[in-house]
Design an enzyme around this catalytic site. Structure first.
Site, short mmCIF file in Angstrom:
data_model
loop_
_atom_site.label_atom_id
_atom_site.label_comp_id
_atom_site.label_asym_id
_atom_site.label_seq_id
_atom_site.Cartn_x
_atom_site.Cartn_y
_atom_site.Cartn_z
N ARG A 50 0.84 -0.84 -0.08
CA ARG A 50 -0.04 0.27 0.05
C ARG A 50 1.03 0.82 0.01
O ARG A 50 1.73 0.96 0.72
CB ARG A 50 -0.84 0.00 1.15
CG ARG A 50 -1.66 -1.02 1.27
CD ARG A 50 -2.75 -0.84 2.64
NE ARG A 50 -3.31 -2.26 2.64
CZ ARG A 50 -4.11 -2.26 3.90
NH1 ARG A 50 -4.45 -1.35 4.96
NH2 ARG A 50 -5.40 -3.42 3.31
N ASP A 52 0.64 5.25 0.80
CA ASP A 52 -0.60 6.41 1.45
C ASP A 52 -1.04 7.31 0.56
O ASP A 52 -0.35 7.98 -0.86
CB ASP A 52 -0.21 7.00 2.50
CG ASP A 52 -0.24 5.73 3.26
OD1 ASP A 52 -1.08 4.72 3.44
OD2 ASP A 52 0.73 6.46 4.48
N ARG A 195 7.59 6.78 6.42
CA ARG A 195 7.52 8.87 6.49
C ARG A 195 8.37 8.87 8.17
O ARG A 195 8.86 10.30 8.11
CB ARG A 195 6.34 9.65 6.22
CG ARG A 195 6.11 9.26 4.55
CD ARG A 195 4.98 9.77 4.46
NE ARG A 195 4.33 11.11 4.94
CZ ARG A 195 3.07 11.54 5.09
NH1 ARG A 195 1.62 10.25 4.49
NH2 ARG A 195 2.63 12.26 5.39
#
Length: 265
Positions: A50, A52, A195
């Protein structure tokens, strides 16, 4: 017949990879194009990972099942004709019926890109810093990522992860011209992890944390100790890798499946 599609995208206008209600995703657009091209009532794609909202991919592998065999070049050409400019299909690999883009992957590599000069052409693909952080200190701190395995500190509080262990095999900052690029490779990543890692390493580079404090933050396994997440636009899912000779083996399984389908017909 199952195929792996290598998909690249600029994630700026998408709310991440995965289909979700009331928000445009990369998967939704790709699925819609697959239905149109191959005249399917339903289609189910599965991504290798995935990403974001606002995060990009230079290599996201996706698998999809089609009713019959097609030439890989045909699939690539037809999809690229109708996909929007910010999504592209690269390689197309025929694979066996049990192949899985997510579960069969052995490593994933992310890149985080920082520009040290204000550049209007990098607004969507890099995070701008007006002052250069201390790269040596950030690389010293990043060594802790290779030595530890529980990254609870860098996980989202409401995640559905069963455990927080990851094996990181590479983590390094390099300068290329006016850009700083952080590359990190692991067997798996937690949601939002990269991140948070980058944001905390940048605090090391700005002198707010020492390399020893960065390590301690990880060891304490306390999410509240991590710095804020770095902005999404600098992050790229860069590479997803599979076992050695994986695609050669899968091609043989694909050919067996085609032969079996022909016999049944």
């Amino acid at each position: 017949m199952r195929y792996f599609l290598e998909v690249a995208y600029d994630g700026t206008r998408f709310h991440g990879w995965q289909v979700q209600p009331n928000a445009l995703s990369v998967q939704e657009v790709l699925d819609d194009c697959l239905r149109k091209v191959f005249r399917l009532a339903e289609v189910e794609t599965v991504g290798s990972g995935r990403t974001d909202t606002g995060v990009h991919a230079t290599q996201q592998w996706v698998h999809v099942d089609l009713p019959r065999a097609h030439e890989p070049e045909e699939i690539q050409y037809k999809l690229n004709r109708i996909l929007p400019q910010d999504i592209a299909v690269g390689q197309v690999k025929p694979v066996g019926p049990e192949a899985h883009t997510r579960f069969d992957a052995v490593s994933r590599t992310y890149e985080y890109r920082i520009t040290l000069e204000k550049n209007p052409f990098l607004v969507r693909q890099a995070y701008y810093l007006s002052r250069k952080p201390d790269v040596g200190q950030m690389n010293q701190a990043a060594q802790a990522l290779l030595q530890l395995e529980d990254f609870t500190t860098f996980s989202k509080v409401k995640g559905d992860t069963k455990h927080y262990r990851c094996t990181i095999t590479h983590a390094q900052w390099l300068q290329e011209g006016n850009q700083l690029i952080f590359t990190i490779t692991a067997n798996r990543f937690l949601r939002g992890m990269v991140r948070l890692v980058v944001g905390t390493l940048l605090d090391v580079g700005k002198g707010k944390l020492s390399p020893a404090q960065f390590r301690e933050i990880i060891e304490r396994q306390d999410r509240s100790l991590a710095s804020g997440a770095a902005p999404a636009q600098g992050l790229f899912l860069h590479r997803v890798e599979y076992p050695e000779r994986y695609f050669q083996h899968q091609l043989a399984l694909f050919e067996q499946a085609v032969a079996s389908q022909a016999e049944e017909a």
